[in-house]
Design a protein around this motif. Sequence first.
Motif, PDB file in Angstrom:
ATOM      1  N   ALA A  10      11.676  34.209   3.101  1.00 24.03           N
ATOM      2  CA  ALA A  10      10.535  33.922   3.962  1.00 24.03           C
ATOM      3  C   ALA A  10      11.022  33.471   5.325  1.00 24.03           C
ATOM      4  O   ALA A  10      12.056  32.804   5.440  1.00 24.03           O
ATOM      5  CB  ALA A  10       9.665  32.835   3.334  1.00 24.03           C
ATOM      6  N   PRO A  11      10.328  33.837   6.385  1.00 22.13           N
ATOM      7  CA  PRO A  11      10.719  33.374   7.720  1.00 22.13           C
ATOM      8  C   PRO A  11      10.509  31.872   7.845  1.00 22.13           C
ATOM      9  O   PRO A  11       9.769  31.251   7.076  1.00 22.13           O
ATOM     10  CB  PRO A  11       9.791  34.157   8.645  1.00 22.13           C
ATOM     11  CG  PRO A  11       8.593  34.466   7.812  1.00 22.13           C
ATOM     12  CD  PRO A  11       9.111  34.677   6.422  1.00 22.13           C
ATOM     13  N   SER A  12      11.171  31.287   8.824  1.00 18.54           N
ATOM     14  CA  SER A  12      10.991  29.863   9.063  1.00 18.54           C
ATOM     15  C   SER A  12       9.566  29.598   9.537  1.00 18.54           C
ATOM     16  O   SER A  12       8.854  30.507   9.989  1.00 18.54           O
ATOM     17  CB  SER A  12      11.990  29.371  10.128  1.00 18.54           C
ATOM     18  OG  SER A  12      11.697  29.964  11.382  1.00 18.54           O
ATOM     19  N   ALA A  13       9.153  28.343   9.418  1.00 15.98           N
ATOM     20  CA  ALA A  13       7.798  27.983   9.840  1.00 15.98           C
ATOM     21  C   ALA A  13       7.600  28.288  11.318  1.00 15.98           C
ATOM     22  O   ALA A  13       6.534  28.749  11.743  1.00 15.98           O
ATOM     23  CB  ALA A  13       7.546  26.497   9.552  1.00 15.98           C
ATOM     24  N   GLU A  14       8.638  28.025  12.152  1.00 12.29           N
ATOM     25  CA  GLU A  14       8.526  28.288  13.583  1.00 12.29           C
ATOM     26  C   GLU A  14       8.357  29.777  13.864  1.00 12.29           C
ATOM     27  O   GLU A  14       7.520  30.196  14.668  1.00 12.29           O
ATOM     28  CB  GLU A  14       9.755  27.745  14.314  1.00 12.29           C
ATOM     29  CG  GLU A  14       9.880  26.226  14.299  1.00 12.29           C
ATOM     30  CD  GLU A  14      10.495  25.716  13.012  1.00 12.29           C
ATOM     31  OE1 GLU A  14      10.835  26.545  12.143  1.00 12.29           O
ATOM     32  OE2 GLU A  14      10.620  24.480  12.877  1.00 12.29           O
ATOM     33  N   ALA A  15       9.173  30.605  13.176  1.00 13.24           N
ATOM     34  CA  ALA A  15       9.098  32.045  13.398  1.00 13.24           C
ATOM     35  C   ALA A  15       7.753  32.601  12.927  1.00 13.24           C
ATOM     36  O   ALA A  15       7.160  33.475  13.557  1.00 13.24           O
ATOM     37  CB  ALA A  15      10.250  32.742  12.667  1.00 13.24           C
ATOM     38  N   PHE A  16       7.239  32.100  11.797  1.00 17.26           N
ATOM     39  CA  PHE A  16       5.959  32.577  11.285  1.00 17.26           C
ATOM     40  C   PHE A  16       4.819  32.185  12.235  1.00 17.26           C
ATOM     41  O   PHE A  16       3.912  32.981  12.506  1.00 17.26           O
ATOM     42  CB  PHE A  16       5.706  32.003   9.895  1.00 17.26           C
ATOM     43  CG  PHE A  16       4.403  32.449   9.291  1.00 17.26           C
ATOM     44  CD1 PHE A  16       4.287  33.688   8.685  1.00 17.26           C
ATOM     45  CD2 PHE A  16       3.279  31.634   9.353  1.00 17.26           C
ATOM     46  CE1 PHE A  16       3.083  34.108   8.142  1.00 17.26           C
ATOM     47  CE2 PHE A  16       2.065  32.050   8.815  1.00 17.26           C
ATOM     48  CZ  PHE A  16       1.973  33.291   8.198  1.00 17.26           C
ATOM     49  N   LEU A  17       4.876  30.953  12.750  1.00 15.57           N
ATOM     50  CA  LEU A  17       3.822  30.477  13.643  1.00 15.57           C
ATOM     51  C   LEU A  17       3.816  31.243  14.952  1.00 15.57           C
ATOM     52  O   LEU A  17       2.765  31.698  15.420  1.00 15.57           O
ATOM     53  CB  LEU A  17       3.995  28.986  13.911  1.00 15.57           C
ATOM     54  CG  LEU A  17       3.027  28.364  14.930  1.00 15.57           C
ATOM     55  CD1 LEU A  17       1.604  28.429  14.413  1.00 15.57           C
ATOM     56  CD2 LEU A  17       3.427  26.924  15.228  1.00 15.57           C
ATOM     57  N   MET A  18       4.972  31.413  15.556  1.00 18.11           N
ATOM     58  CA  MET A  18       5.059  32.017  16.877  1.00 18.11           C
ATOM     59  C   MET A  18       5.048  33.543  16.817  1.00 18.11           C
ATOM     60  O   MET A  18       4.740  34.203  17.808  1.00 18.11           O
ATOM     61  CB  MET A  18       6.334  31.547  17.602  1.00 18.11           C
ATOM     62  CG  MET A  18       6.436  30.029  17.739  1.00 18.11           C
ATOM     63  SD  MET A  18       4.983  29.258  18.496  1.00 18.11           S
ATOM     64  CE  MET A  18       5.083  29.943  20.137  1.00 18.11           C
ATOM     65  N   GLY A  19       5.374  34.103  15.666  1.00 21.91           N
ATOM     66  CA  GLY A  19       5.373  35.554  15.527  1.00 21.91           C
ATOM     67  C   GLY A  19       6.547  36.204  16.224  1.00 21.91           C
ATOM     68  O   GLY A  19       7.390  35.544  16.843  1.00 21.91           O
ATOM     69  N   GLY A  20       6.624  37.522  16.147  1.00 23.34           N
ATOM     70  CA  GLY A  20       7.696  38.240  16.810  1.00 23.34           C
ATOM     71  C   GLY A  20       9.007  38.109  16.065  1.00 23.34           C
ATOM     72  O   GLY A  20       9.099  37.564  14.966  1.00 23.34           O
ATOM     73  N   GLY A  21      10.063  38.618  16.658  1.00 26.61           N
ATOM     74  CA  GLY A  21      11.375  38.622  16.021  1.00 26.61           C
ATOM     75  C   GLY A  21      12.230  37.430  16.367  1.00 26.61           C
ATOM     76  O   GLY A  21      13.433  37.472  16.161  1.00 26.61           O
ATOM     77  N   GLY A  22      11.654  36.390  16.927  1.00 28.14           N
ATOM     78  CA  GLY A  22      12.433  35.218  17.272  1.00 28.14           C
ATOM     79  C   GLY A  22      12.928  35.273  18.703  1.00 28.14           C
ATOM     80  O   GLY A  22      12.603  36.180  19.472  1.00 28.14           O
ATOM     81  N   ALA A  23      13.730  34.291  19.070  1.00 26.87           N
ATOM     82  CA  ALA A  23      14.252  34.198  20.429  1.00 26.87           C
ATOM     83  C   ALA A  23      15.232  35.343  20.698  1.00 26.87           C
ATOM     84  O   ALA A  23      15.814  35.906  19.778  1.00 26.87           O
ATOM     85  CB  ALA A  23      14.938  32.853  20.617  1.00 26.87           C
ATOM     86  N   PRO A  24      15.431  35.703  21.980  1.00 26.58           N
ATOM     87  CA  PRO A  24      16.398  36.752  22.302  1.00 26.58           C
ATOM     88  C   PRO A  24      17.803  36.376  21.856  1.00 26.58           C
ATOM     89  O   PRO A  24      18.146  35.196  21.731  1.00 26.58           O
ATOM     90  CB  PRO A  24      16.311  36.855  23.835  1.00 26.58           C
ATOM     91  CG  PRO A  24      14.990  36.262  24.187  1.00 26.58           C
ATOM     92  CD  PRO A  24      14.725  35.201  23.167  1.00 26.58           C
TER      93      PRO A  24
END
Length: 225
Positions: A10-24
């Motif tokens: 499962a993605p992290s809570a931050e990644a799930f909340l903010m969506g997308g593939g994460g930071a560059p």
Amino acid sequence: MTTPQQPYQAPSAEAFLMGGGGAPTAKFPAFGTTVSGRVTERPTVEQQRDIKTGDKKFWSDGNPMMQLVVTVQTDQRDTSIEDDDGRRRLFVKGQIQKVIADAVRAVGAPGLEVGGILSVTYTHDGTPSGPGMSPPKQYTAQYTAAATAMLHASDPAAASPQYAAAPPQQYAPPAPAQQQYAPAPQQYAAPPAPAPAPVAQQHNPAVAALQAQQQAQAAAAPPPF
């Protein structure tokens, strides 16, 4: 070769909340490039993927090739990235994993923590592992534990470079008062009266005229300043 099935991560809570593939992804285009910043979220472990195909990677024995993903808040901004907030992801594996682990051990931290400060610098290229292979990038790393970073941030002198304590003032005894010299006023003294002429000369008209002239000159002379 049949690859083993991996359990769903499962993605992290931050990644799930903010969506997308994460930071560059953090980039190291040239020697001396440094990516540095505060760890913004708990690092995660995930399987490596082929940079061209995106397929998951496995070792020759079928075990997955894993990597640590660390997100740090940098001061970098890329105009080609929409709403770039400066966060960058570091994919920790191979040699970079070793130098980061050594940096964490050097400060006695249990691992990379949220709030800790991680700096990674691309220093040089290593030796290619085989013909036609690209030389692996070599890195150095420094780490400041979260508690130490927070302590420095709460220090006014560290948090604000413009703050500086006032230097202690040295005691200097007061200078002695200077006496003003004032010359004593001179008293005006009238010129002495001419001595009386002898009795024999008092009835001489020439002498009487000379005495009268001297007395007139004395009376007309201005007093000295």
